[in-house]
Design a protein around this motif. Structure first.
Motif, PDB file in Angstrom:
ATOM      1  N   GLU A   1       0.837  -1.194   0.000  1.00  0.00           N
ATOM      2  CA  GLU A   1       0.000   0.000   0.000  1.00  0.00           C
ATOM      3  C   GLU A   1       0.879   1.253   0.000  1.00  0.00           C
ATOM      4  N   ARG A   2       0.345   2.310  -0.560  1.00  0.00           N
ATOM      5  CA  ARG A   2       0.997   3.622  -0.515  1.00  0.00           C
ATOM      6  C   ARG A   2       0.510   4.309   0.750  1.00  0.00           C
ATOM      7  N   VAL A   3       1.403   4.502   1.722  1.00  0.00           N
ATOM      8  CA  VAL A   3       1.019   5.024   3.035  1.00  0.00           C
ATOM      9  C   VAL A   3       1.615   6.410   3.243  1.00  0.00           C
ATOM     10  N   LYS A   4       0.786   7.308   3.740  1.00  0.00           N
ATOM     11  CA  LYS A   4       1.242   8.660   4.053  1.00  0.00           C
ATOM     12  C   LYS A   4       1.517   8.754   5.549  1.00  0.00           C
TER      13      LYS A   4
ATOM     14  N   HIS B   1       2.950  11.278   8.760  1.00  0.00           N
ATOM     15  CA  HIS B   1       3.222  12.632   9.253  1.00  0.00           C
ATOM     16  C   HIS B   1       4.281  12.509  10.353  1.00  0.00           C
TER      17      HIS B   1
ATOM     18  N   ILE C   1      12.841   8.955  -1.626  1.00  0.00           N
ATOM     19  CA  ILE C   1      11.526   9.401  -1.180  1.00  0.00           C
ATOM     20  C   ILE C   1      11.428  10.925  -1.249  1.00  0.00           C
TER      21      ILE C   1
ATOM     22  N   ASN D   1       5.622  15.519   5.746  1.00  0.00           N
ATOM     23  CA  ASN D   1       4.827  14.379   5.303  1.00  0.00           C
ATOM     24  C   ASN D   1       5.622  13.590   4.263  1.00  0.00           C
ATOM     25  N   VAL D   2       5.421  12.280   4.249  1.00  0.00           N
ATOM     26  CA  VAL D   2       6.107  11.441   3.269  1.00  0.00           C
ATOM     27  C   VAL D   2       5.181  10.301   2.865  1.00  0.00           C
ATOM     28  N   ASN D   3       5.170   9.979   1.576  1.00  0.00           N
ATOM     29  CA  ASN D   3       4.396   8.858   1.061  1.00  0.00           C
ATOM     30  C   ASN D   3       5.356   7.731   0.690  1.00  0.00           C
TER      31      ASN D   3
ATOM     32  N   ASN E   1       5.830   3.298  -0.116  1.00  0.00           N
ATOM     33  CA  ASN E   1       5.221   2.007  -0.424  1.00  0.00           C
ATOM     34  C   ASN E   1       5.678   0.992   0.613  1.00  0.00           C
TER      35      ASN E   1
ATOM     36  N   ILE F   1       0.410   7.755  11.110  1.00  0.00           N
ATOM     37  CA  ILE F   1      -0.094   7.360   9.797  1.00  0.00           C
ATOM     38  C   ILE F   1      -1.328   8.196   9.485  1.00  0.00           C
TER      39      ILE F   1
ATOM     40  N   SER G   1      -2.902   8.182   6.067  1.00  0.00           N
ATOM     41  CA  SER G   1      -3.754   7.470   5.114  1.00  0.00           C
ATOM     42  C   SER G   1      -2.979   6.290   4.548  1.00  0.00           C
TER      43      SER G   1
END
Length: 330
Positions: free
Chosen positions: A250-253, A255, A272, A283-285, A287, A307, A309
């Protein structure tokens, strides 16, 4: 010149004497060389040794001769492995959980053979294998060899898999039934060795501790899962998976506080994109393969990481917190 029984091996024994008895700070005289050759049953004249030394130089051995008083001393100045590199290899062998204590000691002994006897003594002083947590499966070497053979031959493998029970005995999983998978890669993660394979029955990628695999057999069936591994990058994959536990990618965001930037980069790499969020956060997204291990990794960062999203991953965190509260009667 008198001939010894090992005369034809003179050049090889000369090389052995130099490698064992000299390094950058230790040298050997011609007289000592002749004496050591004699111990191997070889007699030689000085002139022939001079010619042999020159032959070794032409071969690529960095032999230096230095005169002190009226005596010449010889040493191998540069070796294939520097002492610092050998120490690194010894440290790697020591820390590898998947190696038994016996096999670790055997490997370290071989590494010591790459150094002079003086440098080997420095390696011995940093050997602390006996008290390390090590595997008890002596077949690890053969497991790795069989897996590599299967991968090279594009074949599936079958094996039994075990776990330790409370009596410290091997206990076969799946009632002793054989697992059948397509091996695609081997990964060293968290001091353990893992097989990364494709399970055609469940259509997913699975991981197996190599030291817990028994009776590996290479089958005649060709491997499955080629489409999953056509662009497979083990380094990228290892960053996504926590503790080699499977789950949904999953692509997780996330904070984070700025102080955690180094932790995030160490885990996910410099590729990243870090997006500042105010003066003290970013913030970082990323995988990741979502699992309890990933959730607990985030929890271990304390209130510095949250986390954001997707929502179902946030809900999984809440459920895990609820479970922990119930477990500890909070």
């Amino acid at each position: 010149m008198a001939k010894g029984s090992n005369q034809k091996l003179k050049l090889m024994y000369l090389f052995k004497i130099l490698m064992e008895n000299t390094d950058e700070t230790h040298s050997i005289s011609m007289s000592d060389i002749l004496l050591k050759l004699k111990d191997y049953g070889i007699t030689a004249e000085r002139k022939s040794i001079y010619n042999d030394l020159e032959s070794l130089r032409q071969y690529g051995v960095d032999i230096v001769g230095v005169q002190r008083d009226r005596t010449y001393y010889y040493n191998v100045a540069n070796r294939q492995f520097e002492l610092a590199e050998l120490k690194l290899l010894v440290d790697s062998v020591q820390s590898a959980k998947f190696l038994t204590t016996k096999k670790s000691n055997e490997l370290i002994k071989k590494i010591e053979g790459l150094a002079s006897k003086y440098e080997a003594s420095k390696l011995q002083r940093q050997v602390y294998v006996t008290k390390r947590v090590k595997t008890m499966n002596e077949s690890i070497y053969y497991n790795v060899d069989n897996i590599h053979t299967a991968i090279a031959g594009n074949r599936q493998i079958r094996f039994q898999y075990f776990q330790w029970n409370i009596k410290k005995k091997m206990e076969l999983r799946h009632n002793g039934e054989y697992y059948r998978v397509s091996p695609w890669a081997l990964s060293w993660d968290d001091e353990n060795y893992y097989l990364v394979a494709y399970d055609d029955t469940e259509k997913i990628i699975k991981h197996f501790r190599v030291d817990k695999m028994l009776h590996i057999e290479i089958t005649e069936d060709k491997r499955e899962g080629k489409e999953c591994f056509s662009e497979f990058d083990m380094a990228v994959y290892a960053r996504k998976v926590f503790g080699m536990y499977s789950g949904k990618e999953e692509r997780v965001k996330i904070h984070c506080e700025n102080a955690l930037a180094g932790v995030i980069i160490d885990r996910f790499g410099k590729d990243i994109i870090i997006v500042p969020d105010g003066d003290e956060h970013f913030n970082v997204n990323v995988n990741v393969v979502v699992s309890k291990q990933f959730i607990h990794w985030i929890m271990a960062l304390g209130d510095g990481a949250t986390i954001v999203s997707p929502q179902y991953v946030v809900d999984d965190v809440k459920e895990e917190i609820k479970r922990l509260c119930e477990q500890y009667n909070v």
